[in-house]
Design an enzyme around this catalytic site. Structure first.
Site, PDB file in Angstrom:
ATOM      1  N   ARG A   1       0.835  -1.207   0.000  1.00  0.00           N
ATOM      2  CA  ARG A   1       0.000   0.000   0.000  1.00  0.00           C
ATOM      3  C   ARG A   1       0.867   1.253   0.000  1.00  0.00           C
ATOM      4  O   ARG A   1       0.610   2.210  -0.725  1.00  0.00           O
ATOM      5  CB  ARG A   1      -0.933  -0.015   1.219  1.00  0.00           C
ATOM      6  CG  ARG A   1      -1.709   1.266   1.455  1.00  0.00           C
ATOM      7  CD  ARG A   1      -2.726   1.497   0.346  1.00  0.00           C
ATOM      8  NE  ARG A   1      -3.560   2.645   0.604  1.00  0.00           N
ATOM      9  CZ  ARG A   1      -3.209   3.917   0.408  1.00  0.00           C
ATOM     10  NH1 ARG A   1      -2.020   4.213  -0.031  1.00  0.00           N
ATOM     11  NH2 ARG A   1      -4.054   4.891   0.655  1.00  0.00           N
TER      12      ARG A   1
ATOM     13  N   ILE B   1       0.004   6.671   8.417  1.00  0.00           N
ATOM     14  CA  ILE B   1      -1.085   5.754   8.747  1.00  0.00           C
ATOM     15  C   ILE B   1      -0.964   4.505   7.870  1.00  0.00           C
ATOM     16  O   ILE B   1      -1.657   4.360   6.861  1.00  0.00           O
ATOM     17  CB  ILE B   1      -2.467   6.431   8.573  1.00  0.00           C
ATOM     18  CG1 ILE B   1      -2.537   7.738   9.373  1.00  0.00           C
ATOM     19  CG2 ILE B   1      -3.575   5.479   9.006  1.00  0.00           C
ATOM     20  CD1 ILE B   1      -3.860   8.485   9.269  1.00  0.00           C
ATOM     21  N   PRO B   2      -0.038   3.609   8.237  1.00  0.00           N
ATOM     22  CA  PRO B   2       0.093   2.373   7.465  1.00  0.00           C
ATOM     23  C   PRO B   2      -1.173   1.520   7.553  1.00  0.00           C
ATOM     24  O   PRO B   2      -1.734   1.332   8.637  1.00  0.00           O
ATOM     25  CB  PRO B   2       1.266   1.652   8.143  1.00  0.00           C
ATOM     26  CG  PRO B   2       1.989   2.698   8.918  1.00  0.00           C
ATOM     27  CD  PRO B   2       0.950   3.705   9.306  1.00  0.00           C
ATOM     28  N   HIS B   3      -1.611   1.051   6.400  1.00  0.00           N
ATOM     29  CA  HIS B   3      -2.761   0.150   6.324  1.00  0.00           C
ATOM     30  C   HIS B   3      -2.628  -0.664   5.047  1.00  0.00           C
ATOM     31  O   HIS B   3      -1.818  -0.342   4.184  1.00  0.00           O
ATOM     32  CB  HIS B   3      -4.080   0.923   6.377  1.00  0.00           C
ATOM     33  CG  HIS B   3      -4.225   1.968   5.312  1.00  0.00           C
ATOM     34  ND1 HIS B   3      -3.527   3.164   5.348  1.00  0.00           N
ATOM     35  CD2 HIS B   3      -4.960   2.000   4.189  1.00  0.00           C
ATOM     36  CE1 HIS B   3      -3.846   3.882   4.279  1.00  0.00           C
ATOM     37  NE2 HIS B   3      -4.710   3.195   3.559  1.00  0.00           N
ATOM     38  N   GLY B   4      -3.413  -1.705   4.931  1.00  0.00           N
ATOM     39  CA  GLY B   4      -3.275  -2.625   3.811  1.00  0.00           C
ATOM     40  C   GLY B   4      -3.985  -2.166   2.551  1.00  0.00           C
ATOM     41  O   GLY B   4      -4.720  -1.177   2.542  1.00  0.00           O
TER      42      GLY B   4
END
Length: 145
Positions: free
Chosen positions: A45, A59-62
């Site tokens: 991502r 804001i790390p997210h998949g």
């Protein structure tokens, strides 16, 4: 969504953004929020579109494809006093607070929006970056919901 103290980590240090993202993902996996495959989707991502949001936060997210790997919604808060660069050497984008997110369905979008609004005030980011205890972080973020 309530912030869980076991998903809040203070005074962390990372050599690069991939290590920081993996740390956030591993916290989510260890807590039973995601399957381990979600961690690689968080890295992917960021490659597709930076998870750096400005104001010293990321804001790390998949990816959308990784939604199948989310078991329940969860959020990590990782404080990085020295910062971690999500940009380049020529164009640094340093984050001192990371929010690792996994959301069921589109729930993560609301979480990201709420965090972004809270962190639009850089004073809030400074308070998070300076927090000395997990309880202090929870209290600060109680405004996010």
């Amino acid at each position: 969504m309530e912030f869980q103290k076991d998903l809040i980590k203070l005074n962390q240090h990372f050599p690069d953004k991939e290590a920081a993202i993996r740390f956030c993902g591993q916290l989510l996996a260890d807590g039973g929020y995601v399957e381990p495959a979600y961690i690689d989707a968080m890295i992917q991502r960021d490659k597709e579109l930076s998870v750096y949001m400005g104001n010293f936060i990321a804001i790390p997210h998949g990816t959308d494809d990784a939604k199948k790997d989310v078991l329940k919604s969860g959020i990590t808060v990782v404080q990085v006093p020295d910062g971690v660069n999500f940009g380049t050497e020529d164009d640094p984008q340093v984050a001192t607070v990371l929010f690792g997110i996994a959301g069921i369905g589109d729930e993560h979008l609301q979480i990201i929006q709420n965090i972004s609004i809270f962190c639009a005030d850089v004073d809030n980011v400074v308070k998070l970056a300076d927090a000395q205890t997990e309880d202090e972080v929870v209290k600060l973020l109680s405004q996010v919901n």
